[in-house]
Design an enzyme around this catalytic site. Structure first.
Site, PDB file in Angstrom:
ATOM      1  N   HIS A 128      -5.619   2.124  -8.050  1.00 25.24           N
ATOM      2  CA  HIS A 128      -4.969   1.706  -6.804  1.00 25.24           C
ATOM      3  C   HIS A 128      -3.930   2.610  -6.478  1.00 25.24           C
ATOM      4  O   HIS A 128      -3.763   3.205  -5.381  1.00 25.24           O
ATOM      5  CB  HIS A 128      -4.543   0.137  -6.913  1.00 25.24           C
ATOM      6  CG  HIS A 128      -4.203  -0.511  -5.650  1.00 25.24           C
ATOM      7  ND1 HIS A 128      -3.861  -1.844  -5.479  1.00 25.24           N
ATOM      8  CD2 HIS A 128      -3.459   0.195  -4.541  1.00 25.24           C
ATOM      9  CE1 HIS A 128      -3.423  -2.246  -4.543  1.00 25.24           C
ATOM     10  NE2 HIS A 128      -3.155  -0.887  -3.657  1.00 25.24           N
ATOM     11  N   GLU A 163      -1.754   5.482  -0.021  1.00 22.88           N
ATOM     12  CA  GLU A 163      -0.623   5.353  -1.439  1.00 22.88           C
ATOM     13  C   GLU A 163       0.212   6.557  -1.163  1.00 22.88           C
ATOM     14  O   GLU A 163       1.231   6.299  -1.783  1.00 22.88           O
ATOM     15  CB  GLU A 163      -1.874   5.526  -2.687  1.00 22.88           C
ATOM     16  CG  GLU A 163      -2.682   4.159  -2.702  1.00 22.88           C
ATOM     17  CD  GLU A 163      -1.673   3.037  -3.009  1.00 22.88           C
ATOM     18  OE1 GLU A 163      -0.890   3.056  -3.961  1.00 22.88           O
ATOM     19  OE2 GLU A 163      -1.887   1.950  -2.244  1.00 22.88           O
ATOM     20  N   HIS A 166       3.866   4.890  -1.193  1.00 17.63           N
ATOM     21  CA  HIS A 166       4.513   5.325  -2.289  1.00 17.63           C
ATOM     22  C   HIS A 166       4.885   6.562  -2.894  1.00 17.63           C
ATOM     23  O   HIS A 166       5.767   6.880  -3.312  1.00 17.63           O
ATOM     24  CB  HIS A 166       3.729   4.556  -3.442  1.00 17.63           C
ATOM     25  CG  HIS A 166       3.158   3.331  -3.343  1.00 17.63           C
ATOM     26  ND1 HIS A 166       3.914   2.006  -3.504  1.00 17.63           N
ATOM     27  CD2 HIS A 166       2.150   2.700  -2.903  1.00 17.63           C
ATOM     28  CE1 HIS A 166       3.272   1.102  -3.253  1.00 17.63           C
ATOM     29  NE2 HIS A 166       2.190   1.452  -2.951  1.00 17.63           N
TER      30      HIS A 166
HETATM   31  O1  U2P Z   1       2.073  -6.838  -2.585  1.00 23.30           O
HETATM   32  C1  U2P Z   1       1.802  -5.955  -1.388  1.00 23.30           C
HETATM   33  C2  U2P Z   1       1.657  -4.452  -1.774  1.00 23.30           C
HETATM   34  O2  U2P Z   1       2.919  -4.129  -1.855  1.00 23.30           O
HETATM   35  C3  U2P Z   1       3.227  -2.823  -2.819  1.00 23.30           C
HETATM   36  N1  U2P Z   1       3.844  -3.615  -3.932  1.00 23.30           N
HETATM   37  C4  U2P Z   1       3.676  -4.784  -4.565  1.00 23.30           C
HETATM   38  C5  U2P Z   1       4.422  -5.371  -5.600  1.00 23.30           C
HETATM   39  C6  U2P Z   1       5.320  -4.500  -6.324  1.00 23.30           C
HETATM   40  O3  U2P Z   1       5.940  -4.667  -7.295  1.00 23.30           O
HETATM   41  N2  U2P Z   1       5.374  -3.168  -5.965  1.00 23.30           N
HETATM   42  C7  U2P Z   1       4.707  -2.599  -5.043  1.00 23.30           C
HETATM   43  O4  U2P Z   1       4.727  -1.499  -4.723  1.00 23.30           O
HETATM   44  C8  U2P Z   1       1.746  -2.706  -3.197  1.00 23.30           C
HETATM   45  O5  U2P Z   1       1.341  -1.675  -2.235  1.00 23.30           O
HETATM   46  P1  U2P Z   1      -0.022  -1.131  -1.623  1.00 23.30           P
HETATM   47  O6  U2P Z   1       0.047  -0.019  -2.174  1.00 23.30           O
HETATM   48  O7  U2P Z   1      -1.177  -1.889  -2.113  1.00 23.30           O
HETATM   49  O8  U2P Z   1       0.201  -1.322   0.105  1.00 23.30           O
HETATM   50  C9  U2P Z   1       0.952  -3.972  -3.074  1.00 23.30           C
HETATM   51  O9  U2P Z   1      -0.155  -4.052  -2.844  1.00 23.30           O
END
Ligand code: U2P
Length: 248
Positions: A62, A118, A122
């Site tokens: 993921h 992603e 992030h």
């Molecule tokens: O929970 C929804 C989305 O927020 C991001 N997430 C969640 C929990 C956490 O501790 N850290 C975090 O980054 C994730 O982002 P995504 O890449 O899926 O958009 C998670 O799925």
């Protein structure tokens, strides 16, 4: 002598500046993988992806998410360096197999451009340690290093629609990496809790496994289902339940 002192001072100063520039300003990483079978089950049907999608019936990446110790996380940190597929062209075939688009498992297909999302969400927040190539490469390295499906199978935990203890699953992984992961569940069509995502904690340079400072509330039960893995080669009646389409 004075020259030596000045040169030493300049070297020292540049070391301090460069180390402060490269120090991560977050506390740790989650490296998260998902189980495609859990997406199929929760979607009330599953279209196994066509062979050209090259996706395998195994845990899929993921992403690698920077985290703060207080339970929050940074996101979408830099609009000026968005995902550019040309920067990872040598990794694409591995990414297709181990980091398939989320949407290829859903029925009907719902492409989400996971790689782009992603990095933009992030990856742009971890540029003190990664560029686009090393962000994706690091994810692939951990996927290669950690064969989660095999680790679980070695402990008798198999994707056969059976129910397994949540602690049993965590312990199987802890035995190999030294630290318990976080487990996130979703629900199958009957509302039963099932294994969906595994959260592995890494230090803030994404080098070593670490004890998770905290794990998200994974909304699991004490026993959870490990859904069968979807077949990737063909759509058969038993593996694919297309939603009914009204023709009237
Ligand atoms: O929970 C929804 C989305 O927020 C991001 N997430 C969640 C929990 C956490 O501790 N850290 C975090 O980054 C994730 O982002 P995504 O890449 O899926 O958009 C998670 O799925």
């Amino acid at each position: 002598m004075r020259g030596i002192i000045i040169v030493s001072f300049l070297v020292l100063q540049s070391l301090v500046v460069s180390s402060s520039q490269s120090a991560p300003d977050f506390n740790f990483f989650y490296w998260v993988t998902y189980w495609p079978g859990a997406i199929c089950e929760s979607q009330k049907g599953c279209c196994p992806p066509p062979p050209e999608a090259k996706t395998s019936s195994d845990f899929m990446i993921h992403g690698l998410w920077p985290q703060f110790n207080n339970g929050t996380w940074p996101a979408f940190c830099d609009q000026t360096n968005l995902f550019d597929i040309s920067k990872v062209s040598d990794l694409i075939s591995r990414m297709e197999r181990k980091w398939g688009e989320w949407g290829v498992w859903t029925c009907p297909s719902n492409e989400t451009k996971l790689w782009e999302h992603e990095w933009d969400k992030h990856g742009t927040c971890v540029q003190s340690i990664f560029d686009q190539h090393s962000y994706f490469h690091t994810n692939l390295k951990f996927r290669q290093k950690l064969d989660l499906l095999n680790i679980l199978k070695q402990s008798g935990i198999k994707p056969n629609d059976g129910f397994y203890g949540l602690e049993e699953i965590k312990n199987a992984i802890k035995c190999v990496i030294g630290f318990a992961p976080g487990i996130e569940c979703n629900e199958d069509v009957e509302g039963k809790k099932q294994l969906f995502q595994i959260y592995i904690c890494l230090d803030n340079y994404a080098k070593e496994f670490v004890e998770c400072p905290y794990v998200p509330d994974g909304s699991c039960a004490s026993k959870i289902k490990f859904p069968k893995s979807p077949k990737t080669d063909s759509c058969t009646d038993s593996q694919s339940v297309m939603p009914s389409v009204s023709t009237t």
